[in-house]
Structures are given as structure tokens and as C-alpha cells.
Design an enzyme around this catalytic site. Structure first.
Site, PDB file in Angstrom:
ATOM      1  N   SER A 198       0.848  -1.196   0.000  1.00 39.34           N
ATOM      2  CA  SER A 198       0.000   0.000   0.000  1.00 39.34           C
ATOM      3  C   SER A 198       0.877   1.237   0.000  1.00 39.34           C
ATOM      4  CB  SER A 198      -0.894   0.017   1.247  1.00 39.34           C
ATOM      5  OG  SER A 198      -1.578   1.250   1.374  1.00 39.34           O
ATOM      6  N   TYR A 231      -2.322  -0.209  10.264  1.00 37.57           N
ATOM      7  CA  TYR A 231      -2.290  -0.590   8.851  1.00 37.57           C
ATOM      8  C   TYR A 231      -0.987  -0.121   8.211  1.00 37.57           C
ATOM      9  CZ  TYR A 231      -3.855  -1.087   4.000  1.00 37.57           C
ATOM     10  OH  TYR A 231      -3.970  -1.447   2.674  1.00 37.57           O
TER      11      TYR A 231
END
Length: 288
Positions: free
Chosen positions: A156, A169
Site C-alpha cells: 500500500s 495498517y
């Protein structure tokens, strides 16, 4: 768009009849990958948490590839023994695997660094350790086969620029970036290896992780667009598969990433892009 024939000529690992294992494949990017690779004639092993979504995904992929070319295995990637079982089932049913896509991930925000230890651990167990388990379970046999192979780990941009909002995250995806870079280096140093590792870095993508969205936002890409971009990038031999989206083009991503590493070089405060004393400098940098 790059044709399937061009992709398969450049990437023999994706030849018709070869086997792809995709975690997190009951929805989103993983399901898009499964459908596209099935359309290219590959045998598909779908891995996700068991239930109706996985069953529906298996039916959808079987409609493309045929029931005999699809295997669904309920798998919690956070548990190494379940990933080992996935690898053994794939081998038993279809033989050697030529593409491993470690795509499973969750985005549930456990909150501040000093809160919700169990939720933090669960997120890291899936997003980071789930990928480690996949590499451990599949890489040795993929190497031993001596055949061309690919490992693609889904990262990501949040693991690179680490914006405030979901620290757990970001931590998981930052660790995954570093891990995948190390895997790629290790594979390069394996004598005779035809196996390579790659980091998929999606942009804003409409998936099961898209918070509060029941329809695709205008700025988001679909999972299918991400997979098209991924295949074209793999054909070029890219390690970092940095996807744009309908809101952010690559030059903007590059500037944001350059600013993030500049925090260290310039000795700015952590995450200076969001620091009140540096917001104006960041805006000027982006507009330069």
C-alpha cells in the site's frame, strides 16, 4: 492494453495450464486477479476465510475456467499451519505453483498505539505475518521446481508515506514493503533461481476495504484496472508496481514519496507533511 499473448510470452510463469494461488481472493483485487488469470487459461487456487463469499468467488471463477481448474481452500493466513495446508492442497490437486499472490489483508483500525493490543496483533498477523507465512509455505517448492515463478505481495502507498489515520495498517504495510524487498534480493542470490518477488502498490481502489462505500467512488480504480496495470508492469520486469488511480497520477505519488524520505534527509519532524509548521512548505513543494 497489453494482450494476454504478449504477457504470457514475456512471463512464462503465467502460461496457460500453470497454477496461481491467490489469498484474499473472495473479493476485490484478489477476485479480479483470479478471474483475469483464469481467462488466461491458468488453474486457480482461491484462498480466503471460508463462507459464502469464498463459495461465490469459486463459482464465478469456475464459470470462466471450468470447475476442474478451480480449487477453493478456506484459509486464515494469520495461521501458519493453515497456509502450509493450503500449499499442500494446491500441490496435491494441481501440482507445482508458478504464481503466488499474497493479497489477503484487513484495514480495521485498532486505534492509538497504546490501545487495543489484540486488535493490533490481529491486523499485523494478517497483513504482515500472512505474507511471511505464504512465502515460507510456497517459495521452497517454487524454487526447487527450477521453473519460472512469481511472488506478488500486495502492499500500500500508506506503507510508504504513512499518513495519519490508521497507524496499525501503515505499520503492517511498511513492514511488508521491507520484507518484499528483502525477499526479492534473496531470490536474486539463489543460484539458478527463476523465481522473482514483486510489490504491488495499489492506489485508491474500490474493494472490500473501501470504508463507507457501497458504490465505486469516482476517484477509485476497480480491482480489474489494478490487475491490468499489474500484468503490464510485471511484463516490464518492474519490482515496484506503483498504481495510479482516477485522482492521483504517478508524478503526484512520486512527489509525496520524495517528501516523506526528505523528512529524514532534511531532519524535519516526523510526518512533517501534516505538521503545522511545514504544511505550507509541503504545498509549495507539490506545486513546484
Amino acid at each position: 492494453m497489453t494482450s494476454d499473448a504478449e504477457i504470457q510470452t514475456a512471463l512464462p510463469a503465467l502460461a496457460s495450464g500453470n497454477v496461481a494461488v491467490i489469498t484474499g481472493s473472495a473479493s476485490g483485487i484478489g477476485l479480479a486477479a483470479a478471474k483475469r488469470l483464469a481467462s488466461m487459461g491458468m488453474k486457480i487456487v482461491l484462498a480466503d476465510i471460508g463462507g459464502a463469499r469464498l463459495d461465490a468467488a469459486a463459482r464465478a471463477v469456475a464459470a470462466i475456467a471450468g470447475a476442474d481448474a478451480v480449487l477453493a481452500v478456506a484459509t486464515d493466513v494469520a495461521k501458519a499451519d493453515e497456509v502450509d495446508r493450503l500449499a499442500q492442497k494446491a500441490l496435491d490437486v494441481f501440482g507445482g505453483v508458478s504464481l503466488l499472490m499474497n493479497n489477503a489483508g484487513v484495514g480495521d483500525n485498532p486505534g492509538k498505539p497504546w490501545e487495543n493490543r489484540d486488535a493490533w496483533k490481529r491486523l499485523l498477523d494478517i497483513n504482515f505475518w500472512g505474507v511471511v507465512h505464504g512465502v515460507e509455505a510456497f517459495a521452497p517448492t517454487m524454487l526447487a521446481s527450477g521453473k519460472p515463478g512469481l511472488i506478488v505481495n500486495t502492499g500500500s502507498k500508506q506503507g510508504i508515506t504513512t499518513p495519519p489515520g490508521n497507524l496499525a495498517y501503515n505499520v503492517s504495510k511498511s513492514g511488508l514493503k521491507t520484507f518484499t524487498e528483502g525477499v526479492a534480493h534473496a531470490l536474486r542470490n539463489e543460484s539458478g533461481a527463476k523465481l522473482s518477488a514483486h510489490l504491488l502498490i495499489p492506489g485508491f481502489t474500490f474493494t472490500g476495504l473501501t470504508e463507507g462505500a457501497v458504490e465505486k467512488p469516482a476517484g477509485a480504480w476497480t480491482g480489474e484496472q489494478v490487475i491490468d496495470f499489474m500484468l503490464a508492469s510485471l511484463k516490464r520486469g518492474d519490482f515496484y508496481i506503483l498504481c495510479p488511480d482516477n485522482e492521483v497520477a504517478r508524478p503526484t505519488d512520486e512527489k509525496r514519496m520524495a517528501w516523506a524520505i526528505g523528512d529524514i534527509i532534511e531532519n524535519r519532524p516526523a510526518l512533517s507533511r501534516w505538521h503545522p509548521d511545514h504544511k505550507d512548505a509541503f504545498a509549495a513543494f507539490m506545486n513546484d
